[in-house]
Every structure is written in C-alpha cells, then in structure tokens.
Write an enzyme that holds these catalytic residues in place. Structure first.
Site, PDB file in Angstrom:
ATOM      1  N   ILE A  94       0.885  -1.367   0.078  1.00 17.41           N
ATOM      2  CA  ILE A  94       0.010   0.046  -0.110  1.00 17.41           C
ATOM      3  C   ILE A  94       0.831   1.191   0.078  1.00 17.41           C
ATOM      4  CG2 ILE A  94      -1.842   1.226   1.308  1.00 17.41           C
ATOM      5  CD1 ILE A  94      -2.656  -1.129   2.481  1.00 17.41           C
ATOM      6  N   GLN A 144       6.664  -4.050  -4.813  1.00 15.79           N
ATOM      7  CA  GLN A 144       5.203  -3.806  -5.712  1.00 15.79           C
ATOM      8  C   GLN A 144       5.868  -2.743  -6.841  1.00 15.79           C
ATOM      9  OE1 GLN A 144       3.401  -0.815  -5.439  1.00 15.79           O
ATOM     10  NE2 GLN A 144       1.794  -1.140  -6.746  1.00 15.79           N
ATOM     11  N   TYR A 146       4.762   0.004  -9.655  1.00 16.86           N
ATOM     12  CA  TYR A 146       3.852   0.716 -10.770  1.00 16.86           C
ATOM     13  C   TYR A 146       5.015   0.905 -11.699  1.00 16.86           C
ATOM     14  CZ  TYR A 146       0.056   1.352  -7.556  1.00 16.86           C
ATOM     15  OH  TYR A 146      -1.111   1.136  -6.830  1.00 16.86           O
ATOM     16  N   THR A 172       2.152  -4.384 -10.700  1.00 16.69           N
ATOM     17  CA  THR A 172       0.795  -4.044 -10.719  1.00 16.69           C
ATOM     18  C   THR A 172       0.294  -3.925 -12.191  1.00 16.69           C
ATOM     19  OG1 THR A 172       0.626  -3.360  -8.568  1.00 16.69           O
ATOM     20  CG2 THR A 172      -1.061  -2.405  -9.984  1.00 16.69           C
ATOM     21  N   LYS A 241       0.373  -8.908 -10.745  1.00 15.63           N
ATOM     22  CA  LYS A 241      -0.600  -8.546  -9.620  1.00 15.63           C
ATOM     23  C   LYS A 241      -1.894  -7.610 -10.386  1.00 15.63           C
ATOM     24  CE  LYS A 241      -0.958  -5.924  -5.353  1.00 15.63           C
ATOM     25  NZ  LYS A 241      -2.220  -4.608  -5.655  1.00 15.63           N
ATOM     26  N   ARG A 268     -10.870  -0.912  -4.814  1.00 15.62           N
ATOM     27  CA  ARG A 268     -10.317   0.521  -5.060  1.00 15.62           C
ATOM     28  C   ARG A 268     -10.246   0.914  -6.638  1.00 15.62           C
ATOM     29  NH1 ARG A 268      -7.528   2.439  -0.283  1.00 15.62           N
ATOM     30  NH2 ARG A 268      -5.772   3.370  -1.609  1.00 15.62           N
ATOM     31  N   GLY A 298     -10.298  -7.836   1.158  1.00 16.11           N
ATOM     32  CA  GLY A 298     -11.264  -8.122   1.840  1.00 16.11           C
ATOM     33  C   GLY A 298     -10.989  -9.127   3.025  1.00 16.11           C
ATOM     34  N   VAL A 299      -9.798  -9.614   3.375  1.00 16.60           N
ATOM     35  CA  VAL A 299      -9.333 -10.590   4.400  1.00 16.60           C
ATOM     36  C   VAL A 299      -9.291  -9.899   5.675  1.00 16.60           C
ATOM     37  CG1 VAL A 299      -7.586 -11.929   5.441  1.00 16.60           C
ATOM     38  CG2 VAL A 299      -7.849 -11.697   2.911  1.00 16.60           C
ATOM     39  N   GLY A 319      -4.272  -5.883   4.087  1.00 17.00           N
ATOM     40  CA  GLY A 319      -4.295  -4.297   3.473  1.00 17.00           C
ATOM     41  C   GLY A 319      -4.298  -3.364   4.767  1.00 17.00           C
ATOM     42  N   ARG A 320      -5.544  -3.031   4.561  1.00 21.86           N
ATOM     43  CA  ARG A 320      -6.068  -1.806   5.642  1.00 21.86           C
ATOM     44  C   ARG A 320      -6.057  -2.239   6.976  1.00 21.86           C
ATOM     45  NH1 ARG A 320      -9.713  -2.035   0.993  1.00 21.86           N
ATOM     46  NH2 ARG A 320     -10.186  -0.325   0.228  1.00 21.86           N
TER      47      ARG A 320
END
Length: 410
Positions: A94, A144, A146, A172, A241, A268, A298-299, A319-320
């Site tokens: 993230i 990760q 970009y 990604t 990803k 997102r 969503g985990v 993540g969150r």
C-alpha cells in the site's frame, strides 16, 4: 504520541494492541488519523460495492470441521519461493504508510519481521528501500512495481531493490488509472508526505499530488513484452498483480510470470468487479500449481485466510488492517494484527485437523447457499445494546470469598 510533518499529524506510537478482532481497529484509527488520510485507507471506488463484497463473499464458502483427527498444536509455518515464513499471512503493498505513522514502511517492515511475515513495499512508499531493508536485514521482502513510462526510472528502481535485497517484484496491472474514489475527492486528499523514489528521481514529486495524478505518471499500456523486459532488466521473479480471471492467468503464464497475484486492489479500482474469493477457484484451476498464487482483498479473519489457502492460494495478503495497526501501535501494532489473524487461523486448523499449511491447502470447503448474513457478532460494539443493570445481576466489588477455594459465597 503525535509528531508533525509540515503540520500533518503522524502517530509515533510503538505498542502492542489489545483487540478482540481486527475489524474494531478501523473505528479506533479515526482518533489518531486526519479525516482525509483515514478515508484514503478506509474507502473504495464509486459506491464501494466491491469493497464490501470482498469481505462478505467469504460467507459464500464454508469450512467443514473434522472430528477424530488425533491432532493438536498446528503450525502456520510455511515456505514460499525458498523463503521460510512463520505465517502465510503477507503484508500487501500500500502506498504512503507515512499517513499512518511517522516511521512509515520502516515500522511496517519491523512489525512484519517480528511476526515472521513476508513484507512488500510500494513504488509509492515514503521510506527508501535501503532504510526499509536496514530495519530488518534478514527479513524476506518483495517490491510492488507501478511500471513507469520512463524506463530510466524503472532501471533506477531495479538497481535499488536488488542492492536492498528484495526477492521479487509484484507488477501491478489492475491500476493503470485510479478508480473513481469518491472519498478522496470529498476530502481533497493529496499525498502529504514525500514518496522516496520520486524525491530521488524527480526532486520531490509525490508530496501534494492526488492519487489520480500519481497514477498518471505510470504506464497505462502494459503488455506481455513488458513482463519479459522487467524480468530481464531486474533479474528478479515477477508476479502479475491484479489477475481476476482464468484467461488473464493463462496470459500471464504465457508472458513468463513467476507467480499470479489474485486481487481487485481492495475494491479501489473497478466497482462492480467480483470479490476475489469468488474468482480464486477458477484461477487456481487454470494455474494448476505451475506457479505460486498470492491472494488478497477483504481479508479480516483467520477463517478468511484458511478459506483462501484451501481454495488455491499459497500466501494471503492483508492491507487496511495492518495500516490501522500501524497508526495505533507502530511496528508492534502491525505485529499485533498479524498475530491476531494467525491465532484465529490456528483455531480453524485445530478444528479441521490441519497440522500444517499444506494440510490447509487440502481442507474441505463447501459452497452452500444461505440467506445473506454478514453481520458482526452480537457483542460487537456496533451492535451491542446496553446491558441491563439490576440489583440481582451485579458483582459486588468486595465479595466475601472462601479462604480455601477462593470461591465467592455469592
């Protein structure tokens, strides 16, 4: 407990977090984060249907308990790409951890290392890959990417992550432009803390940029030829990803991908996209164990980790929740979040006779249609009603106890 970067408040906590489950941290994080930063984390795109479905869709699948297994003390240790891990729970990448804590990705790496989890950092990280690596030199980590339109920028990144000991790349491909994130627009969110790679290459670009502006600097046209070039120029394994269907898994394998990363970017990007757990089985069937599979989005429970592993994943990213843990407790807060989910996972392993993570990958999962029920428990703070107080149900503070047993006479 708070420091400031040009007026932006950053938590500087470093403490274990007492929690019942990781969901409750979302509301608690509001107390230590500015509104714009909080909603950058705690939101999805458009109406946020996919963001919600990512978690509720785990209820489409049921773990079948097993009896008479003669097993106890399950272990969540696992091996991934030659790396020995204490847990199959992974830190998903993230951007901009500095919105949650002053030590940003350095603290997240420290927490992941303490919990024995694989860490991954974003191209849009605040801290340098060198500082992140120095925080836990022997810990496993991925990067990760970009992909930039500017290949000189990409080459700079490849050189830096190789020197810092990163073991692979998550490319990604599902965020070529930013999803329509209404919460970011309503709060006029821009990245408040400099992003290291942009600082070293462009002299500070990143700070003060919106999410859409940052994405605009990335490549919007990524093809199988780019995968081949990244592998060649970086010399590292490359996972694709953002795979959400079997066709794209085949395409990624044909391009030489070393792994598949099943994710919808946490809801997102495309609102209305299916939940990741619902597409995992067809992707796992297509991959057929030829390369490893990472899963996220969503985990929130150890049971979610269990289901994803049993349905084809090798590692399961969060993540969150870890960013809330970072804001509330720094490195130790991140560790607390991973440990909470790992402890829940072990309970499910015990109750299904799974001694190892490999056993979990062969556990029985059913898919029986039930009416919708994705509510939290009745004792969750969001649902609980005040408990009635009567003269007959209150514990006396100084109750007389039996001297031998310690039991109350009441």
């Amino acid at each position: 407990m708070t420091s400031y970067f040009k007026g932006f408040p950053q938590s500087d906590r470093n403490e274990k977090i007492d929690m019942i489950n990781v969901d409750e941290l979302e509301e608690r994080a509001k107390k230590v984060m500015p509104e714009g930063a909080y909603y950058y984390i705690a939101s999805g795109s458009e109406n946020e249907w996919t963001w919600r479905a990512n978690t509720s869709a785990f209820n489409h699948y049921q773990i079948v308990p097993r009896a008479l297994t003669g097993m106890d003390n399950p272990s969540t240790e696992t091996e991934f790409m030659g790396m020995k891990l204490k847990t199959p729970i992974m830190i998903s990448p993230i951007a901009c951890h500095g919105i949650a804590h002053k030590d940003a990705e350095v603290a997240t790496q420290e927490g992941a290392a303490a919990a024995g989890a694989l860490f991954s950092s974003s191209t849009y990280a605040n801290k340098s890959v060198e500082d992140i690596a120095a925080a836990a030199p022997d810990a496993p980590r991925f990067f990760q990417l970009y992909l930039s339109k500017d290949w000189d920028f990409n080459k700079m990144v490849f050189e830096a992550i190789n020197k810092a000991g990163y073991k692979g790349i998550f490319l990604t491909v599902d965020a070529l432009v930013s999803g329509y994130r209404e919460a970011n627009l309503r709060t006029k969110f821009t990245y408040p803390v400099p992003l290291d790679f942009f600082t070293r290459y462009l002299g500070g670009k990143g700070e003060g940029q919106s999410v859409a502006q940052m994405y605009a600097s990335s490549a919007q046209n990524i093809s199988p030829a780019d995968v081949e070039r990244i592998k060649k120029e970086s010399g590292l394994p490359v996972f694709i990803k953002g795979v959400m269907c079997a066709e794209d898994a085949y395409k990624a394998l044909g391009a030489g991908a070393d792994g598949i990363y099943v994710t919808n970017h946490g809801g997102r990007e495309v609102d209305g996209a299916p939940a990741t757990i619902d597409v995992l089985p067809e992707i796992a069937k297509a991959v057929n164990h030829r390369v490893p599979i990472i899963f996220d989005s969503g985990v929130r429970r150890g049971s979610h980790v269990f289901k994803a592993l049993a349905m084809g994943a090798d590692l399961v990213g969060i993540g969150r929740p870890y960013l809330y843990g970072l804001a509330l407790g720094g490195a130790k807060g991140v560790e607390s979040v991973i440990d909470q989910l790992d402890d829940e996972l072990k309970i499910d392993m015990q109750l299904t006779g799974c001694k190892t993570i490999d056993d979990v990958k062969h556990a029985k999962i059913d898919s029986i249609h039930y009416g919708r029920d994705d509510l939290p428990s009745n004792t969750d703070p969001s649902r609980i009603k005040p408990y009635p107080k009567t003269a007959d149900n209150q514990i006396k503070q100084e109750a007389e106890t039996d001297a031998t047993s310690g039991a109350s006479h009441h």
